[in-house]
Design a protein around this motif. Structure first.
Motif, PDB file in Angstrom:
ATOM      1  N   UNK A   1     -18.975   6.122   1.940  1.00 19.60           N
ATOM      2  CA  UNK A   1     -18.901   6.144   3.391  1.00 19.60           C
ATOM      3  C   UNK A   1     -18.883   7.566   3.933  1.00 19.60           C
ATOM      4  N   UNK A   2     -19.235   7.675   5.209  1.00 16.76           N
ATOM      5  CA  UNK A   2     -19.132   8.977   5.849  1.00 16.76           C
ATOM      6  C   UNK A   2     -17.661   9.289   6.044  1.00 16.76           C
ATOM      7  N   UNK A   3     -17.273  10.451   5.673  1.00 24.93           N
ATOM      8  CA  UNK A   3     -15.880  10.809   5.831  1.00 24.93           C
ATOM      9  C   UNK A   3     -15.746  11.951   6.837  1.00 24.93           C
ATOM     10  N   UNK A   4     -14.548  12.068   7.388  1.00 23.21           N
ATOM     11  CA  UNK A   4     -14.351  13.178   8.297  1.00 23.21           C
ATOM     12  C   UNK A   4     -14.568  14.497   7.563  1.00 23.21           C
ATOM     13  N   UNK A   5     -15.334  15.354   8.174  1.00 22.19           N
ATOM     14  CA  UNK A   5     -15.531  16.648   7.554  1.00 22.19           C
ATOM     15  C   UNK A   5     -15.262  17.705   8.603  1.00 22.19           C
ATOM     16  N   UNK A   6     -14.101  18.305   8.492  1.00 27.27           N
ATOM     17  CA  UNK A   6     -13.718  19.279   9.489  1.00 27.27           C
ATOM     18  C   UNK A   6     -14.428  20.582   9.193  1.00 27.27           C
ATOM     19  N   UNK A   7     -14.600  21.364  10.266  1.00 31.05           N
ATOM     20  CA  UNK A   7     -15.138  22.705  10.031  1.00 31.05           C
ATOM     21  C   UNK A   7     -14.045  23.493   9.337  1.00 31.05           C
ATOM     22  N   UNK A   8     -14.379  24.055   8.205  1.00 29.60           N
ATOM     23  CA  UNK A   8     -13.370  24.826   7.475  1.00 29.60           C
ATOM     24  C   UNK A   8     -13.744  26.296   7.533  1.00 29.60           C
TER      25      UNK A   8
ATOM     26  N   UNK B   1     -19.480  28.115  16.063  1.00 32.92           N
ATOM     27  CA  UNK B   1     -18.308  27.228  15.993  1.00 32.92           C
ATOM     28  C   UNK B   1     -17.395  27.672  14.848  1.00 32.92           C
TER      29      UNK B   1
ATOM     30  N   UNK C   1     -22.026  19.280  -0.852  1.00 32.18           N
ATOM     31  CA  UNK C   1     -20.691  19.328  -0.238  1.00 32.18           C
ATOM     32  C   UNK C   1     -19.759  20.214  -1.055  1.00 32.18           C
TER      33      UNK C   1
ATOM     34  N   UNK D   1     -13.739  19.401  -0.065  1.00 28.20           N
ATOM     35  CA  UNK D   1     -13.745  18.616   1.171  1.00 28.20           C
ATOM     36  C   UNK D   1     -13.947  17.133   0.848  1.00 28.20           C
ATOM     37  N   UNK D   2     -14.089  16.808  -0.437  1.00 30.25           N
ATOM     38  CA  UNK D   2     -14.250  15.406  -0.825  1.00 30.25           C
ATOM     39  C   UNK D   2     -12.886  14.733  -0.897  1.00 30.25           C
TER      40      UNK D   2
ATOM     41  N   UNK E   1     -13.071  15.067  14.619  1.00 27.22           N
ATOM     42  CA  UNK E   1     -12.766  16.399  14.112  1.00 27.22           C
ATOM     43  C   UNK E   1     -13.769  17.413  14.648  1.00 27.22           C
ATOM     44  N   UNK E   2     -13.414  18.693  14.548  1.00 28.81           N
ATOM     45  CA  UNK E   2     -14.361  19.759  14.903  1.00 28.81           C
ATOM     46  C   UNK E   2     -15.621  19.529  14.072  1.00 28.81           C
ATOM     47  N   UNK E   3     -16.743  19.650  14.690  1.00 25.32           N
ATOM     48  CA  UNK E   3     -17.976  19.365  13.965  1.00 25.32           C
ATOM     49  C   UNK E   3     -18.502  17.988  14.306  1.00 25.32           C
TER      50      UNK E   3
ATOM     51  N   UNK F   1     -17.315  14.928  13.606  1.00 24.62           N
ATOM     52  CA  UNK F   1     -17.163  13.803  12.693  1.00 24.62           C
ATOM     53  C   UNK F   1     -16.045  12.886  13.193  1.00 24.62           C
TER      54      UNK F   1
ATOM     55  N   UNK G   1     -13.254  10.445  12.722  1.00 21.38           N
ATOM     56  CA  UNK G   1     -12.331  10.070  11.645  1.00 21.38           C
ATOM     57  C   UNK G   1     -11.644   8.742  11.928  1.00 21.38           C
TER      58      UNK G   1
ATOM     59  N   UNK H   1     -10.325   8.750   2.279  1.00 20.21           N
ATOM     60  CA  UNK H   1     -11.246   9.181   3.320  1.00 20.21           C
ATOM     61  C   UNK H   1     -11.469   8.126   4.390  1.00 20.21           C
TER      62      UNK H   1
ATOM     63  N   UNK I   1      -1.681  15.670  14.905  1.00 19.60           N
ATOM     64  CA  UNK I   1      -3.011  15.575  15.502  1.00 19.60           C
ATOM     65  C   UNK I   1      -2.883  14.865  16.845  1.00 19.60           C
TER      66      UNK I   1
ATOM     67  N   UNK J   1     -13.591   3.266   6.877  1.00 21.59           N
ATOM     68  CA  UNK J   1     -14.429   4.122   7.732  1.00 21.59           C
ATOM     69  C   UNK J   1     -13.824   4.329   9.123  1.00 21.59           C
TER      70      UNK J   1
END
Lengths: 308, 576
Positions: free
Chosen positions: A8-15, A72, B139, B143-144, B320-322, B324, B326, B347, B361, B519
């Motif tokens: 699944x797509x997971x949250x991916x924050x800007x790091x 960003x 990736x 981040x996984x 989230x920033x970007x 995505x 959540x 996740x 948050x 999800x």
């Protein structure tokens, strides 16, 4: 989970300090010319202390990041890293450069304030240029390019690993700050001294986690044959030859370094733009009041921006 | 020929008096798969370090006896040379992920060993596909999700194709289906009988059906070893494993309990209820039909609390920033005194949801109320008096060097006198079974102890709600029970408990209400029994009910009686 489609797509924050996929001019530059760019900007930042210069460099960096599509990333670095450390950094500058007569009188020094602003800009700009480099450079390309200029592969890999560990450190620090806040403590105090105390409080887990990570990273390096005596190969030769754009960047960077060295030898005032202003302020009896007002405004702005 | 030959091996870590390995002898043939289990501190990880030369080359201490790895003596070999023969997945797999992308990390060892680029590319792609990480190549491994990071570490070992695989708790962070995936792929590699496997694991169930040998360690010694089903059917060895605190398979426990009650059952040959012989199923079904406890209507469990909700989440979305997403339109109500478990694939948004409940948050859209307070308007320091959050990694939430000071940190906020604080600290440490460590050093405690200390620290402000993220990961059976029993005691004392986990046996045993996330959405919310019976929903969330729940469902169909057994104890109680 056996098929990629089931992931699944997971949250991916800007790091902060993490690579961002892209095809901008900056992305296409050879990592070595980008390293030269870091040296060039660093030379400017160390030499030209005036906050006005700092502001000009900050704007230039933002424009560079924007053109590469990583603005960003830069903002996140400013919010998470510079905002976390900048206050304490600026406060230390302020205290050290205020001077005893002012402290004795209980007044606020204009010079101390200028130094604080200078320190904050310099920190932001140094971190900013490294963040732009990390966001536009694959670390494997950096290692490849370094080996192309005869840097031993293991040294090149070590340099790339050092850059690669930056986002991990920031992420770890972020977890620790989260945990600290969950215990009911603030980190981002308006009072700079309380802010410093908060940083001291999060030191033990930060040090412990970093030492632990370093220990296991060294174990993993051994286990993955990093010190294996044979000749190392690379999966993909991603090192780039120097393009015209690279050559221009290198020449400009060298020019900046030379200019900085020359300027440093002139022995001029560190604040050529700001000095006339604070001299004027000092000439007035209510200078301390004005500078205090400026400082209050700057702290308010700092905290508003941090929340944004 | 032996792949691994250990004779009378003893190892004492520098600074310790107690041997971590105490006169161990073990022969493992080429192409054999050996599963090693035992409680924390049994010596499993230390034995791993001996197999790839970290002992004695990296860790210092005293070594006696002999050890040969494919004919090589680790004492006289470089770790990097041994790594060509022994591929290892560390217990703390995150430390093993060094490169900024999955593909570079999997390729890293191959590059160091000088494989040709084409060969590296082929192996890396194959290994990534084998573990199911295709699509995530670029990736950053960090981040996984935890489970995917573990798969990435496994992929980097598979890519190297070592003669010997040493895997230290390779499924500790995986959800049930992820664990089955890893077990299945190792089984496929083993089928060729070209590689040797040494797997150290607390969760032994996925591996038991196909490994050649089970070795049980305790106190640095091997206490039992043999083919898994021989051990599971041998009453004497069963007792020894029980005594050592081995996390034994549920069907094994059930069969053993039935035998104890004089109910004739056949030898255990499977761990999946669907493969149980019809005769055994009929015996159990008959007993259930005749059980006096079956008479009378069953009382549905009232899981909903009363009064005003203590937590109310309305249409919560978090981006989230970007960009995505959540969490998507999450609605949730928790009443005072509830014990709620949130399950779902790593996740799926569980931790993000927890972080909204204590204000770390802020919602992008929607609202979160805790005790009627809007968390977007309150900062975490205010909310921390109502909500305590215990993170998965204890080391990132312990701020003092001394145990006593760690608790004082929270207690000082309550404005108590020094004497009151000392008394309160003692009381909390007693509650988490750490009274003995009061004057000790925080970072000298074991992982399980540090987890309990983190829990104690969260309790120091006496919050009404306790949020606990993955409390049982990496813990042995006794420690899991200890932590969960503690949470139950706190719940009985009036605290509202919200636990995030993918440990399904823990969910079945302790939870009254289960929330399933997938999800970023809540896809099911209800009593534990009904959620665990819903195979479709669980599969969507990458989960699977424990064997006893699946057996209970099969027996329901056989007997036409609605059965909601969640644990072995509940089922065997029917036979008493």
């Amino acid at each position: 989970m056996t098929e990629a489609s089931s992931i699944p797509l997971r949250p991916r924050r800007i790091r902060p300090f993490e690579y961002v996929e892209g095809d901008s001019v900056l992305h296409r530059l050879n990592p070595i010319s980008k390293l030269m760019m870091i040296f060039g900007v660093t030379a400017l930042v160390i030499t030209f202390l005036d906050p006005v210069f700092g502001l000009i460099i900050s704007i230039a960096l933002y424009l560079v990041a924007w053109s590469a599509g990583v603005s960003k990333q830069l903002v996140v670095v400013y919010k998470r890293v510079v905002a976390l450390m900048g206050g304490a950094f600026a406060t230390l500058y302020f205290v050290f450069y205020t001077g005893f007569p002012y402290i004795y009188k209980g007044e606020i020094s204009v010079l101390g304030f200028v130094w604080a602003a200078s320190g904050l800009y310099r920190l932001a700009n140094l971190i900013g240029i490294v963040a732009i480099f990390a966001a536009t450079t694959r670390m494997i390309e950096l290692a490849n390019s370094l080996t192309m200029v005869k840097v031993p592969p293991r040294v090149a890999i070590t340099v790339s690993l050092a850059f690669a560990s930056a986002p991990l450190f920031v992420s770890q620090l972020s977890d620790i700050v989260d945990a600290y806040q969950s215990r009911g403590f603030k980190v981002q105090h308006v009072n700079p001294l309380r802010r410093i105390m908060s940083y001291l409080a999060i030191l033990p887990p930060t040090i412990f986690a970093t030492m632990r990570r370093a220990q296991w990273a060294s174990v993993a390096l051994e286990m993955k044959g990093f010190t294996y005596s044979g000749i190392r190969t690379f999966r993909v030769k991603r090192g780039r030859i120097l393009s015209t754009a690279d050559k221009i960047v290198i020449v400009v960077s060298l020019a900046l370094i030379t200019l900085s060295a020359y300027y440093a030898r002139l022995g001029l005032s560190p604040f050529i733009f700001t000095e006339p202003i604070y001299r004027q302020l000092l000439a007035h009896s209510f200078s301390a009041l004005v500078s205090g007002f400026l400082m209050t405004i700057s702290f308010a702005l700092f905290n508003i921006l941090r929340k944004i | 020929m032996s792949a691994i030959s250990i004779k009378d091996l003893t190892w004492i870590y520098a600074g310790s008096k107690k041997p971590a390995l105490d006169h161990i002898s073990l022969e493992i043939k080429k192409g054999e798969a050996v599963l090693i289990t035992g409680p924390t501190g049994a010596g499993k990880t230390t034995l791993c370090y001996c197999l790839n030369g970290l002992i004695p080359n990296f860790f210092s201490g005293y070594l006696s006896g002999s050890i040969k790895i494919d004919g090589h003596d680790p004492r006289y070999e470089e770790i990097s040379d041994l790594s060509r023969i022994v591929g290892m997945v560390l217990q703390d797999y995150t430390g093993q992920l060094l490169q900024p992308t999955v593909i570079d990390d999997v390729a890293f060892a191959l590059e160091n060993f000088g494989f040709p680029p084409d060969e590296i590319e082929r192996r890396v792609r194959e290994a990534i596909a084998t573990v199911g990480l295709t699509g995530l190549e670029e990736r950053n491994p960090h981040t996984l999700s935890g489970g995917e990071q573990q798969l990435c570490a496994i992929a980097s070992v598979i890519a190297l194709s070592p003669e010997i695989y040493v895997l230290d708790e390779p499924i500790s962070s995986l959800d049930p289906l992820g664990a089955e995936l890893v077990s299945g792929l190792l089984k496929r590699i083993l089928a060729k009988r070209e590689n040797t496997f040494v797997i150290m694991e607390q969760r032994i169930e996925p591996f038991l059906p196909w490994v050649d040998r089970l070795v049980v360690m305790d106190g640095g010694r091997i206490i039992v070893e043999g083919p898994p089903f021989e051990l599971l059917n041998d009453p004497e060895k069963w007792e020894a494993m029980m005594k050592a605190g081995v996390n034994l398979p549920q069907l094994g426990v059930l069969m053993n309990e039935l035998r104890k009650r004089g109910i004739p059952v056949e030898r255990l040959e499977t761990l999946d209820p669907i493969d149980l012989p019809q005769k055994v199923l009929q015996v159990i079904a008959e007993r259930i039909r005749n059980s006096p406890r079956m008479s009378g209507p069953s009382v549905p469990l009232n899981i909903k609390g009363e009064g005003e909700p203590i937590i109310k989440v309305e249409n919560l979305t978090h981006v989230y920033e970007g960009g995505i997403i959540a969490l998507k339109d999450v609605n949730l109500t928790v009443y005072p005194g509830e014990f709620v478990t949130i399950i779902g694939q790593n996740g799926s948004g569980k931790t993000t949801l927890l972080k909204h409940l204590n204000g770390l948050l802020k919602p992008t859209r929607g609202r979160v109320f805790v005790r009627g307070m809007d968390t977007s308007r309150a900062d975490p320091s205010t909310l921390s008096r109502i909500v305590g959050l215990v993170f998965q990694h204890p080391d990132r939430q312990l701020f003092k060097l001394r145990v006593r000071d760690e608790l004082e940190l929270g207690l000082k906020r309550l404005g108590l006198s020094k004497e009151e604080r000392a008394e309160r600290a003692r009381h909390i440490l007693k509650l988490v079974n750490l009274e003995h460590a009061m004057d000790g050093t925080t970072f000298n405690l074991s992982l399980a102890e540090r987890k309990r200390l983190a829990l104690a620290a969260a309790l120091s402000t006496d919050p009404e709600i306790l949020l606990v993220d993955e409390p049982t990961t990496g813990q042995d059976l006794a420690q899991r029970i200890e932590i969960m029993d503690l949470l139950v005691r706190l719940n009985r004392a009036g605290k509202t408990i919200v636990v995030v986990t993918h440990d399904m046996e823990i969910v079945a045993k302790y939870s009254k209400r289960v929330i399933v996330m997938n999800e970023g959405r809540i896809i099911a919310d209800g009593p534990t029994a009904s959620i665990l019976k819903d195979e479709h929903t669980l599969a969507k969330a990458h989960l699977r009910a424990p064997p006893i729940v699946r057996l209970s469902k099969m027996l329901s169909e056989m007997t036409n009686i609605s059965l909601d057994f969640l644990t072995v104890e509940e089922m065997v109680n029917m036979f008493d």
